[in-house]
Design a protein around this motif. Structure first.
Motif, PDB file in Angstrom:
ATOM      1  N   VAL A 154       0.901  -1.223  -0.118  1.00 47.72           N
ATOM      2  CA  VAL A 154       0.192  -0.180   0.206  1.00 47.72           C
ATOM      3  C   VAL A 154       0.832   1.301  -0.090  1.00 47.72           C
ATOM      4  O   VAL A 154       0.692   2.377  -0.912  1.00 47.72           O
ATOM      5  CB  VAL A 154      -0.995   0.284   1.191  1.00 47.72           C
ATOM      6  N   ALA A 155       1.951   1.436   1.070  1.00 44.68           N
ATOM      7  CA  ALA A 155       2.672   2.572   0.884  1.00 44.68           C
ATOM      8  C   ALA A 155       3.636   2.552  -0.326  1.00 44.68           C
ATOM      9  O   ALA A 155       3.859   3.915  -0.958  1.00 44.68           O
ATOM     10  CB  ALA A 155       3.815   2.175   1.944  1.00 44.68           C
ATOM     11  N   ARG A 156       3.825   1.651  -1.041  1.00 44.62           N
ATOM     12  CA  ARG A 156       4.562   1.647  -2.309  1.00 44.62           C
ATOM     13  C   ARG A 156       3.974   2.089  -3.303  1.00 44.62           C
ATOM     14  O   ARG A 156       4.173   3.085  -3.968  1.00 44.62           O
ATOM     15  CB  ARG A 156       5.251   0.321  -2.855  1.00 44.62           C
ATOM     16  N   TYR A 157       2.435   1.767  -3.506  1.00 47.93           N
ATOM     17  CA  TYR A 157       1.579   2.235  -4.549  1.00 47.93           C
ATOM     18  C   TYR A 157       1.047   3.836  -4.108  1.00 47.93           C
ATOM     19  O   TYR A 157       1.236   4.361  -5.221  1.00 47.93           O
ATOM     20  CB  TYR A 157       0.323   1.427  -4.429  1.00 47.93           C
TER      21      TYR A 157
ATOM     22  N   LEU B  46       1.791   6.738  -6.507  1.00 46.91           N
ATOM     23  CA  LEU B  46       0.975   7.864  -6.991  1.00 46.91           C
ATOM     24  C   LEU B  46       1.105   9.237  -6.739  1.00 46.91           C
ATOM     25  O   LEU B  46       0.917   9.783  -7.658  1.00 46.91           O
ATOM     26  CB  LEU B  46      -0.517   7.408  -6.226  1.00 46.91           C
ATOM     27  N   LEU B  47       1.641   9.525  -5.666  1.00 44.75           N
ATOM     28  CA  LEU B  47       2.205  11.015  -5.339  1.00 44.75           C
ATOM     29  C   LEU B  47       3.223  11.193  -6.298  1.00 44.75           C
ATOM     30  O   LEU B  47       3.397  12.574  -6.615  1.00 44.75           O
ATOM     31  CB  LEU B  47       2.764  10.892  -4.082  1.00 44.75           C
ATOM     32  N   ARG B  48       4.217  10.518  -6.895  1.00 45.10           N
ATOM     33  CA  ARG B  48       4.937  10.891  -7.853  1.00 45.10           C
ATOM     34  C   ARG B  48       4.256  10.913  -9.278  1.00 45.10           C
ATOM     35  O   ARG B  48       5.168  11.326 -10.087  1.00 45.10           O
ATOM     36  CB  ARG B  48       6.054   9.737  -7.876  1.00 45.10           C
ATOM     37  N   GLY B  49       3.139  10.417  -9.206  1.00 43.12           N
ATOM     38  CA  GLY B  49       2.505  10.384 -10.745  1.00 43.12           C
ATOM     39  C   GLY B  49       2.782   9.252 -11.631  1.00 43.12           C
ATOM     40  O   GLY B  49       2.631   9.256 -12.805  1.00 43.12           O
ATOM     41  N   ARG B  50       3.324   8.286 -11.021  1.00 44.24           N
ATOM     42  CA  ARG B  50       3.814   6.825 -11.684  1.00 44.24           C
ATOM     43  C   ARG B  50       3.264   5.644 -10.959  1.00 44.24           C
ATOM     44  O   ARG B  50       4.021   5.027 -10.688  1.00 44.24           O
ATOM     45  CB  ARG B  50       5.335   7.112 -12.161  1.00 44.24           C
TER      46      ARG B  50
ATOM     47  N   ALA C  87     -12.131   9.973  -4.475  1.00 43.02           N
ATOM     48  CA  ALA C  87     -10.893  10.891  -5.244  1.00 43.02           C
ATOM     49  C   ALA C  87      -9.764  10.011  -5.641  1.00 43.02           C
ATOM     50  O   ALA C  87      -9.160  10.465  -6.694  1.00 43.02           O
ATOM     51  CB  ALA C  87     -10.221  11.945  -4.074  1.00 43.02           C
ATOM     52  N   GLY C  88      -9.384   8.899  -5.094  1.00 42.89           N
ATOM     53  CA  GLY C  88      -8.263   8.092  -5.453  1.00 42.89           C
ATOM     54  C   GLY C  88      -8.680   7.232  -7.128  1.00 42.89           C
ATOM     55  O   GLY C  88      -7.918   7.200  -7.720  1.00 42.89           O
TER      56      GLY C  88
END
Length: 244
Positions: free
Chosen positions: A92-95, A99-103, A164-165
């Motif tokens: 979950v943390a990796r995803y 996601l925050l990095r846009g990739r 939102a996600g």
């Protein structure tokens, strides 16, 4: 278990070997939209005396839907099974980091963050249904009513985060994830699609929900008796009015 279903795949927008495949079976889709309808309707009618029966009926519907989803999460199709999409905190943390990095990594089924939201929503739906039943039957007084209101508001917040996600992931993956929950189809490799939509199970689920609604209306108490039952409010302002 097939390892493909557990691992992220190349973004469908950059993979030439992808097409629309069947991912979400009909029971999963029927459950999803009935839960949306039930929770939304119950939340909106929580403060209305005249809509009390509808509020209670939708609460019972939510409980029945969650019961079905737990069963279907064990014996359902590939992407409906919990063993396929529920992952640990590291995934979950990796995803979320990606996601925050846009990739973000693309998953044919639920991504790890979506899976976390689903587990949270199922748990909260059970809690709000149970506390609502206790409130309706005047068990444990105001304390359980306060719990019912609080859980409903937390569930609404999780729903907002989930929406939102989904919108962010749809934009980043260039894929309509909301539409996929209507059609059942997403971009993916042909070998990753499920074989059957299980229309019969979806129809049985819909019939069962309609039966709950019919039974509730047939056994409805008189308006005066129904009005005597407590009802949970989801607005803090009601506590202020109680103290006046």
């Amino acid at each position: 278990m097939n390892a493909i279903s557990e691992s992220p795949v190349k973004s469908p927008a950059s993979d030439t070997n992808t097409r629309k495949i069947l991912v979400w079976d009909i029971p999963t889709r029927v459950f999803h939209w009935l839960l949306v309808l039930s929770f939304g309707g119950a939340y909106l009618t929580a403060e209305s005396e005249s809509w009390r029966l509808l509020h209670v009926t939708l609460g019972y519907t939510m409980a029945a839907l969650v019961g079905f989803r737990l069963m279907w999460g064990l014996i359902g199709t590939r992407y409906a099974r919990f063993s396929t999409f529920v992952r640990g905190p590291k995934a979950v943390a990796r995803y979320l980091g990606a996601l925050l990095r846009g990739r973000p990594e693309h998953y044919t089924g639920h991504n790890p963050a979506g899976a976390l939201a689903i587990v949270a929503l199922l748990t909260l739906a059970l809690a709000v249904s149970a506390s609502g039943w206790a409130t309706y039957n005047d068990i444990a007084g105001d304390r359980v009513q306060d719990i019912h209101e609080a859980v409903a508001n937390v569930m609404l917040a999780i729903v907002g985060i989930h929406i939102a996600g989904v919108l962010v992931a749809s934009w980043l993956h260039r894929e309509n994830l909301v539409g996929a929950m209507f059609t059942g189809r997403k971009l993916g490799r042909p070998e990753d699609g499920i074989r059957s939509a299980w229309r019969s199970v979806g129809a049985l689920l819909l019939v069962a929900v309609l039966a709950i609604w019919w039974t509730q209306w047939q056994s409805a108490p008189t308006p005066g008796h129904l009005a005597d039952r407590p009802i949970a409010s989801t607005k803090a302002g009601d506590h202020d009015r109680d103290g006046d």
